[in-house]
Design a protein around this motif. Structure first.
Motif, short mmCIF file in Angstrom:
data_model
loop_
_atom_site.label_atom_id
_atom_site.label_comp_id
_atom_site.label_asym_id
_atom_site.label_seq_id
_atom_site.Cartn_x
_atom_site.Cartn_y
_atom_site.Cartn_z
N VAL A 18 0.75 -1.32 -0.24
CA VAL A 18 0.08 0.30 -0.08
C VAL A 18 0.98 1.26 -0.06
CG1 VAL A 18 -1.62 1.43 1.38
CG2 VAL A 18 -1.99 -1.15 1.18
N ASP A 19 1.83 1.20 0.81
CA ASP A 19 2.69 2.52 1.04
C ASP A 19 3.72 2.68 -0.12
OD1 ASP A 19 1.41 2.89 3.40
OD2 ASP A 19 2.78 2.11 4.62
N MET A 20 4.28 1.59 -0.67
CA MET A 20 4.94 1.73 -1.99
C MET A 20 4.35 2.30 -3.13
SD MET A 20 7.44 -2.08 -2.10
CE MET A 20 8.46 -1.29 -3.53
N GLN A 21 3.02 1.63 -3.24
CA GLN A 21 2.38 2.09 -4.42
C GLN A 21 2.12 3.57 -4.20
OE1 GLN A 21 1.17 0.38 -6.87
NE2 GLN A 21 -0.36 1.88 -7.66
N ALA A 22 1.73 4.23 -3.35
CA ALA A 22 1.43 5.63 -2.75
C ALA A 22 2.86 6.20 -3.10
CB ALA A 22 0.90 5.99 -1.49
N GLU A 23 3.75 5.99 -2.77
CA GLU A 23 5.03 6.55 -2.80
C GLU A 23 5.44 6.72 -4.36
OE1 GLU A 23 8.34 6.81 -0.40
OE2 GLU A 23 7.50 6.48 1.30
N LEU A 24 5.33 5.53 -4.96
CA LEU A 24 5.91 5.54 -6.41
C LEU A 24 4.76 6.21 -7.40
CD1 LEU A 24 6.75 1.58 -6.40
CD2 LEU A 24 8.27 3.54 -6.54
N GLU A 25 3.83 6.85 -6.94
CA GLU A 25 2.91 7.78 -7.68
C GLU A 25 3.79 9.02 -8.01
OE1 GLU A 25 -0.64 7.88 -5.94
OE2 GLU A 25 -1.53 6.02 -6.38
N GLU A 26 4.85 9.35 -7.07
CA GLU A 26 5.55 10.47 -7.11
C GLU A 26 6.56 10.42 -8.05
OE1 GLU A 26 6.68 11.59 -3.16
OE2 GLU A 26 4.98 11.26 -2.50
N GLY A 27 7.13 9.18 -8.74
CA GLY A 27 8.24 9.00 -9.53
C GLY A 27 8.49 7.42 -9.45
N PRO A 28 9.65 7.38 -10.12
CA PRO A 28 10.05 5.83 -10.50
C PRO A 28 10.63 5.25 -9.14
CG PRO A 28 11.46 7.34 -11.74
CD PRO A 28 10.32 8.03 -10.90
N TRP A 29 11.12 6.01 -8.20
CA TRP A 29 11.86 5.42 -6.95
C TRP A 29 11.09 6.00 -5.88
CZ3 TRP A 29 14.87 1.89 -8.19
CH2 TRP A 29 15.76 1.69 -9.30
N LEU A 30 11.22 5.34 -4.86
CA LEU A 30 10.53 5.60 -3.64
C LEU A 30 10.78 6.99 -3.02
CD1 LEU A 30 10.74 2.36 -1.66
CD2 LEU A 30 8.65 3.23 -2.58
N GLY A 31 9.85 7.75 -3.14
CA GLY A 31 9.84 9.29 -2.85
C GLY A 31 10.51 10.31 -3.72
N GLY A 32 10.58 9.74 -5.08
CA GLY A 32 11.07 10.77 -6.09
C GLY A 32 11.82 10.27 -7.37
N ASN A 33 12.67 10.92 -8.05
CA ASN A 33 13.00 10.51 -9.28
C ASN A 33 14.33 9.97 -9.49
OD1 ASN A 33 10.73 11.72 -10.95
ND2 ASN A 33 11.47 13.78 -10.41
N ARG A 34 14.93 9.64 -8.28
CA ARG A 34 16.48 9.12 -8.25
C ARG A 34 16.32 7.88 -7.20
NH1 ARG A 34 20.46 10.81 -4.66
NH2 ARG A 34 19.76 12.63 -3.11
N VAL A 35 17.19 7.12 -7.18
CA VAL A 35 17.08 5.83 -6.50
C VAL A 35 17.53 6.27 -5.00
CG1 VAL A 35 19.56 5.29 -7.00
CG2 VAL A 35 18.14 3.45 -5.83
N GLY A 36 16.93 5.81 -4.05
CA GLY A 36 17.32 6.37 -2.48
C GLY A 36 17.54 5.00 -1.68
N ILE A 37 18.04 5.57 -0.46
CA ILE A 37 18.23 4.37 0.45
C ILE A 37 17.20 3.48 0.66
CG2 ILE A 37 17.89 5.71 2.57
CD1 ILE A 37 20.50 4.41 3.52
N ALA A 38 15.80 4.01 0.62
CA ALA A 38 14.47 3.15 0.92
C ALA A 38 14.42 2.07 -0.47
CB ALA A 38 13.63 3.97 0.99
N ASP A 39 14.87 2.63 -1.38
CA ASP A 39 14.76 1.31 -2.45
C ASP A 39 15.78 0.50 -2.39
OD1 ASP A 39 12.89 3.19 -4.60
OD2 ASP A 39 14.63 4.57 -3.91
N VAL A 40 16.81 0.97 -2.16
CA VAL A 40 18.01 0.03 -1.83
C VAL A 40 17.57 -0.97 -0.52
CG1 VAL A 40 20.38 -0.49 -1.31
CG2 VAL A 40 19.78 1.43 -2.75
N ALA A 41 17.03 -0.38 0.59
CA ALA A 41 16.60 -1.31 1.65
C ALA A 41 15.46 -2.42 1.26
CB ALA A 41 16.19 -0.26 2.86
N LEU A 42 14.75 -2.20 0.09
CA LEU A 42 13.48 -3.07 0.11
C LEU A 42 13.59 -3.87 -1.23
CD1 LEU A 42 10.47 -0.36 0.45
CD2 LEU A 42 11.36 -2.18 2.07
#
Length: 269
Positions: A170-194
């Motif tokens: 649920v939360d990934m789907q919501a964040e990925l509405e903002e861009g291709p990565w969690l929370g934005g347009n570039r890969v971040g630590i949350a993407d790596v963690a998951l």
């Protein structure tokens, strides 16, 4: 020189290896055989009293817990490039790192109650399963492992796992509405963690968790699979022939999981 104690298909080892690759950091590899019990050896327990992987050694500093390792590497060796700079983004990313404890527990539950269970039941006697459970420094973790092996999807831990996974998607789907990565347009630590956790579900044949209801998760994982960091952190360490066994072993349990997943969705809507 960084030294990493890890295991080939351990999801927490995978996520740290992905991070190291993404940051371009070199390290000395100390591979552990978890099936042989290397994690319970006295010398390793001195580094990691919980008898889990990975463990990072940086000089005289020992860092345990995969999310903490990622945050440490990013901060101390990568100029905090993976962590958002603005307060709201940083808090959101740090919350993802904290949630990884529950997410990892869910992935562990579904791995050992499905594909890994058949192999363990075939190879170990009841006394050997008891002995395995007794080795865990945390007795509750030992009892959990035993319960998953003996009871499979009937274990109470499975229901708990599905609740945490539903929140995850649920939360990934919501964040990925903002861009291709969690929370934005570039890969971040949350993407790596998951990534390793979602990848494990995919390898178990459980992509149905997200394919219909959480349509942005699949493309996110596909984007990861095209990156060199995914190959060097995850794909390159999968032993030959095991991917097919894991997928078939997990897929046999998907109809029951799908039924329970739908029931949980109906309850929470």
């Amino acid at each position: 020189m960084l030294t990493l104690y890890h295991a080939p298909t351990s999801v927490c080892s995978q996520k740290v290896r992905v991070g190291l690759a993404l940051m371009g950091l070199r390290y000395e590899s100390r591979m552990l055989n978890l099936q042989a019990g290397d994690q319970f050896e006295p010398d390793y327990l001195k580094l990691n009293p919980d008898a889990v992987v990975p463990t990072l050694v940086d000089g005289d500093l020992v860092v345990v817990e995969s999310s903490l390792i990622l945050a440490y590497l990013d901060r101390e060796h990568f100029g905090a490039q993976l962590m958002p700079s603005e307060p709201a983004g940083r808090v959101r990313a740090e919350h993802w790192l904290l949630r990884c404890l529950a997410i990892h527990a869910a992935i562990n539950t579904l791995s050992f109650s499905t594909a890994m269970r058949k192999k363990l039941l075939a190879e170990k006697t009841p006394d050997e399963i008891d002995a395995l459970a007794a080795k865990f420094p945390d007795p509750i973790m030992g009892q959990k492992r035993k319960d998953l092996i003996l009871n499979g999807l009937a274990s109470a831990y499975v229901g708990q796992a599905l609740v945490h996974l539903r929140r995850l998607f649920v939360d990934m789907q919501a964040e990925l509405e903002e861009g291709p990565w969690l929370g934005g347009n570039r890969v971040g630590i949350a993407d790596v963690a998951l990534v390793a956790y979602v990848d494990r579900l995919d390898r178990l044949g459980f992509g149905g968790f997200w394919e219909e209801e959480f349509a942005r998760v699949g493309p996110w994982l596909d984007t990861w699979k095209a990156l060199p960091a995914y190959a060097s952190g995850i794909a390159d360490h999968v032993p030959p022939g095991t991917a097919e066994t894991m997928r078939s072993g997990g897929a046999a349990h998907w109809p029951e999981l799908a039924r329970r997943w739908k029931a949980l969705a109906d309850e929470t809507q």
